[in-house]
Design a protein around this motif. Sequence first.
Motif, PDB file in Angstrom:
ATOM      1  N   THR A   1       0.849  -1.189   0.000  1.00 61.34           N
ATOM      2  CA  THR A   1       0.000   0.000   0.000  1.00 61.34           C
ATOM      3  C   THR A   1       0.880   1.233   0.000  1.00 61.34           C
ATOM      4  O   THR A   1       2.069   1.170   0.312  1.00 61.34           O
ATOM      5  CB  THR A   1      -0.902   0.018   1.242  1.00 61.34           C
ATOM      6  OG1 THR A   1      -0.081  -0.042   2.414  1.00 61.34           O
ATOM      7  CG2 THR A   1      -1.854  -1.158   1.215  1.00 61.34           C
TER       8      THR A   1
ATOM      9  N   ARG B   1      -7.262  11.204   3.808  1.00 55.79           N
ATOM     10  CA  ARG B   1      -8.653  11.592   3.532  1.00 55.79           C
ATOM     11  C   ARG B   1      -8.904  13.025   3.970  1.00 55.79           C
ATOM     12  O   ARG B   1      -9.635  13.775   3.310  1.00 55.79           O
ATOM     13  CB  ARG B   1      -9.608  10.655   4.278  1.00 55.79           C
ATOM     14  CG  ARG B   1      -9.645   9.230   3.751  1.00 55.79           C
ATOM     15  CD  ARG B   1     -10.776   8.464   4.405  1.00 55.79           C
ATOM     16  NE  ARG B   1     -10.578   7.032   4.295  1.00 55.79           N
ATOM     17  CZ  ARG B   1     -10.429   6.200   5.330  1.00 55.79           C
ATOM     18  NH1 ARG B   1     -10.441   6.696   6.567  1.00 55.79           N
ATOM     19  NH2 ARG B   1     -10.262   4.917   5.135  1.00 55.79           N
TER      20      ARG B   1
ATOM     21  N   ASN C   1      -6.474   9.075  -4.006  1.00 58.79           N
ATOM     22  CA  ASN C   1      -7.427   8.128  -4.566  1.00 58.79           C
ATOM     23  C   ASN C   1      -7.300   6.837  -3.775  1.00 58.79           C
ATOM     24  O   ASN C   1      -6.412   6.019  -4.012  1.00 58.79           O
ATOM     25  CB  ASN C   1      -7.124   7.894  -6.058  1.00 58.79           C
ATOM     26  CG  ASN C   1      -8.163   7.020  -6.728  1.00 58.79           C
ATOM     27  OD1 ASN C   1      -8.645   6.042  -6.153  1.00 58.79           O
ATOM     28  ND2 ASN C   1      -8.493   7.363  -7.962  1.00 58.79           N
ATOM     29  N   GLU C   2      -8.189   6.670  -2.793  1.00 56.39           N
ATOM     30  CA  GLU C   2      -8.084   5.527  -1.894  1.00 56.39           C
ATOM     31  C   GLU C   2      -8.359   4.215  -2.623  1.00 56.39           C
ATOM     32  O   GLU C   2      -7.738   3.186  -2.325  1.00 56.39           O
ATOM     33  CB  GLU C   2      -9.049   5.691  -0.723  1.00 56.39           C
ATOM     34  CG  GLU C   2      -8.879   4.628   0.350  1.00 56.39           C
ATOM     35  CD  GLU C   2      -9.669   4.941   1.602  1.00 56.39           C
ATOM     36  OE1 GLU C   2      -9.667   4.113   2.519  1.00 56.39           O
ATOM     37  OE2 GLU C   2     -10.297   6.025   1.660  1.00 56.39           O
ATOM     38  N   ASN C   3      -9.273   4.234  -3.596  1.00 56.16           N
ATOM     39  CA  ASN C   3      -9.604   3.008  -4.321  1.00 56.16           C
ATOM     40  C   ASN C   3      -8.401   2.455  -5.078  1.00 56.16           C
ATOM     41  O   ASN C   3      -8.188   1.244  -5.120  1.00 56.16           O
ATOM     42  CB  ASN C   3     -10.757   3.260  -5.298  1.00 56.16           C
ATOM     43  CG  ASN C   3     -12.055   3.584  -4.586  1.00 56.16           C
ATOM     44  OD1 ASN C   3     -12.290   3.134  -3.461  1.00 56.16           O
ATOM     45  ND2 ASN C   3     -12.901   4.386  -5.223  1.00 56.16           N
ATOM     46  N   LYS C   4      -7.623   3.345  -5.673  1.00 57.37           N
ATOM     47  CA  LYS C   4      -6.443   2.917  -6.437  1.00 57.37           C
ATOM     48  C   LYS C   4      -5.151   3.096  -5.653  1.00 57.37           C
ATOM     49  O   LYS C   4      -4.066   2.820  -6.168  1.00 57.37           O
ATOM     50  CB  LYS C   4      -6.363   3.689  -7.753  1.00 57.37           C
ATOM     51  CG  LYS C   4      -7.514   3.361  -8.696  1.00 57.37           C
ATOM     52  CD  LYS C   4      -7.222   3.862 -10.096  1.00 57.37           C
ATOM     53  CE  LYS C   4      -8.302   3.404 -11.065  1.00 57.37           C
ATOM     54  NZ  LYS C   4      -8.012   3.796 -12.469  1.00 57.37           N
ATOM     55  N   ASP C   5      -5.277   3.546  -4.407  1.00 54.04           N
ATOM     56  CA  ASP C   5      -4.126   3.746  -3.538  1.00 54.04           C
ATOM     57  C   ASP C   5      -3.071   4.625  -4.224  1.00 54.04           C
ATOM     58  O   ASP C   5      -1.903   4.273  -4.332  1.00 54.04           O
ATOM     59  CB  ASP C   5      -3.517   2.406  -3.142  1.00 54.04           C
ATOM     60  CG  ASP C   5      -2.579   2.554  -1.934  1.00 54.04           C
ATOM     61  OD1 ASP C   5      -2.924   3.311  -1.013  1.00 54.04           O
ATOM     62  OD2 ASP C   5      -1.512   1.912  -1.932  1.00 54.04           O
TER      63      ASP C   5
ATOM     64  N   ASN D   1     -11.387  11.919  -7.499  1.00 48.02           N
ATOM     65  CA  ASN D   1     -10.848  10.570  -7.374  1.00 48.02           C
ATOM     66  C   ASN D   1     -11.278   9.679  -8.519  1.00 48.02           C
ATOM     67  O   ASN D   1     -10.693   8.628  -8.753  1.00 48.02           O
ATOM     68  CB  ASN D   1     -11.304   9.935  -6.053  1.00 48.02           C
ATOM     69  CG  ASN D   1     -10.623  10.579  -4.865  1.00 48.02           C
ATOM     70  OD1 ASN D   1      -9.595  11.218  -5.018  1.00 48.02           O
ATOM     71  ND2 ASN D   1     -11.197  10.411  -3.691  1.00 48.02           N
ATOM     72  N   ASP D   2     -12.338  10.054  -9.234  1.00 47.20           N
ATOM     73  CA  ASP D   2     -12.871   9.202 -10.297  1.00 47.20           C
ATOM     74  C   ASP D   2     -12.380   9.614 -11.670  1.00 47.20           C
ATOM     75  O   ASP D   2     -12.833   9.086 -12.680  1.00 47.20           O
ATOM     76  CB  ASP D   2     -14.414   9.243 -10.287  1.00 47.20           C
ATOM     77  CG  ASP D   2     -14.969   8.745  -8.960  1.00 47.20           C
ATOM     78  OD1 ASP D   2     -14.382   7.800  -8.423  1.00 47.20           O
ATOM     79  OD2 ASP D   2     -15.973   9.304  -8.491  1.00 47.20           O
TER      80      ASP D   2
END
Length: 674
Positions: free
Chosen positions: A392, A438, A478-482, A665-666
């Motif tokens: 991570t 965040r 971008n937490e989804n893609k770290d 983030n998207d």
Amino acid sequence: MAKHERDVIKLLMKLIGHKTGDISNIEFSAQKPMFPDNSYGETYLPRSTPEEMGVDSEALLNLFKSLYENNSCHIHKLMAVKDGHVIGELASYPFDMNIWHVTHSMCKSVTGMAIGFLISEGKLKLEDKISSIFSSRINPLQQLFSNSITVKNLLTMTSGVSFNESGAISADDWRKLFLEASQKNVPGSVFEYNSMNSYMLSAIVTEITGISMFEYLRPRLFEPLGIMRVFWESCPQGITKGGWGMFLRIEDMAKLGQLYLNKGMYDGKQILPAEWVEEATKLQIETGKEASPGYGFQLWTGDDRPGSFTFNGMLGQNVYCYPDINMMIITNAGNDDLFQAGNMSSIVRGAMARIEASNDPIPVTDEVIEKQRRLYEFIDKAEHLDMDSSKTFFGGWDSKSISMNKGRAKAVRKTVPSQRNNIRKITSGNMLQKRFLRAINGITYDMDDKGVGVMPLLMQVMHNNFTNGISSIGFEYNENKDMFFLIIKEGELYHRIRCTKRGQKPVYNHLNEHGEQYKLSVITELSTDEYGRAVLRNEFYFVEDSTARVMNIYFGKREPLQHDNYTDYCCMTPPENIGIRFDEIPGSAMLFGILDQFGSLDQIKGINGFVVNWLNDYGAMDALTLAIRDTVRPKLHGTIHTDVGKSVNMEYDGRSSDIKSILSNDNEAIMEED
């Protein structure tokens, strides 16, 4: 004081005053391209084990370790070549063996080769006088000064001309200023290192052939050696700089050294006459410098081994050549090495003076296999080839890296015990860091001082490409893609810079600085300081250059959440203020060394000796010294931008975009992938 020396002082004062934008006296035009992916026609040297070439792997390991582990060396890339075979190579994380690197003065030796070609073609002689070569450009009065300067004087740094490197930041017509300059010494009598001698050699190539030296060398040198990805800057008048400004892959640096070790022959073909190479690599004049006592034709001669010579560039760009054992050590680095007087050159030359090399292979035994294993294991570790792609971005806080500024040139660093056991009562260290990210995601801070740029100061000066100044710094996670990004506004341009954690696969961002393209890798680590503040340490590695920028971001005071006997530092709203401390590698000591080389500090101290002595009594000259150091290591402050969510049009590295889409983030359209 000459005009060009005054101009250096003026530029220095502008840099100290954090002036930005068009502050140079010479015209800027974007030159440097992006490193090309296409390598069609490129050739590679054969690879062998050290023992196959008669070298002990353990000796090579000891040399590589000494250079890599010495903090003052800042090794970027290393290569060892024996009998034309690469027997060891290393690229320190996050550098890449296959990407070109600035060579600084190492390219002077290539300029010397261009003169060798002209002489071999019968178009030039060592005894030719520059007054004759440039007769159409100088009047009879000027010939009184330059009449006796020969091509050989330029090759051996004995022209005696007062116009030096500082002229590169003084005016556009360097050739004219050199020809009109006064003489400090009788030509041929005194060695005085001056990059403008190399520039004038390049100007001679253009004067005789009608094309730039870079173009002239392509079919004669670069293509026969399989050197396809090379770039060389030119002056405002289109003349190849000659003494600096070349970008070259380290393997191609090795090819140039091997050409001279082979007496001008390469791949079975005589590229340069052997007589020229023999003359170029022998001592032509003593330099008076202990670390590098002799000089040939645009290269340094040494005494660490019989007949040794070096293609030498500042900050650690070197090809160390040892003809008696047909071996080379090639380096790219970012240290304080000037004229081979630094720790890096001392380590290399000391090791190579002692090394034993045979013309016959060393028999393979279990002991030899074990030595080779240790060598390759060390190289793998240095290059981070054991990188885990599943890591991570931010791991647990096993320790806190604390940097306390004590007012010295270097920070004092220490490690304190981890608080991870306490943190685990609520959540993991990884989750704490994610909460912090965040909290700052989408937040922007406006800078109070807009006179500091992304590029290191030395890079700006060397490439005449000066910053427009950082006006704001924002964060995207971008937490989804770290993935974590710095959003830096410099002038009217936004840089969206993807950061990686040490140990992750490096990501190379494409940075646009006034139309010039640079590869940038940013290594980011999150920790806390001794006051409990969150600190985001960002190491900016310009992987094609010799200098790096460090940016430590300190997040301001806030009311943390208390849990028993520990503090949860990451459950928070964004702080109102941040502090930023910049540094460079190499730092202010190198800037002082270069200024001394230009003679600028002596000029400053020489202005009206009585006044300077009086100012010294009150610490004014010490204040100037501190000001120069603060220019390299500036401190900025930022306050939170209250209109982050407002849609504003902005330039993102040369193309228009919307701030909401940049921070989303998207947003897939501009997401940089590995």
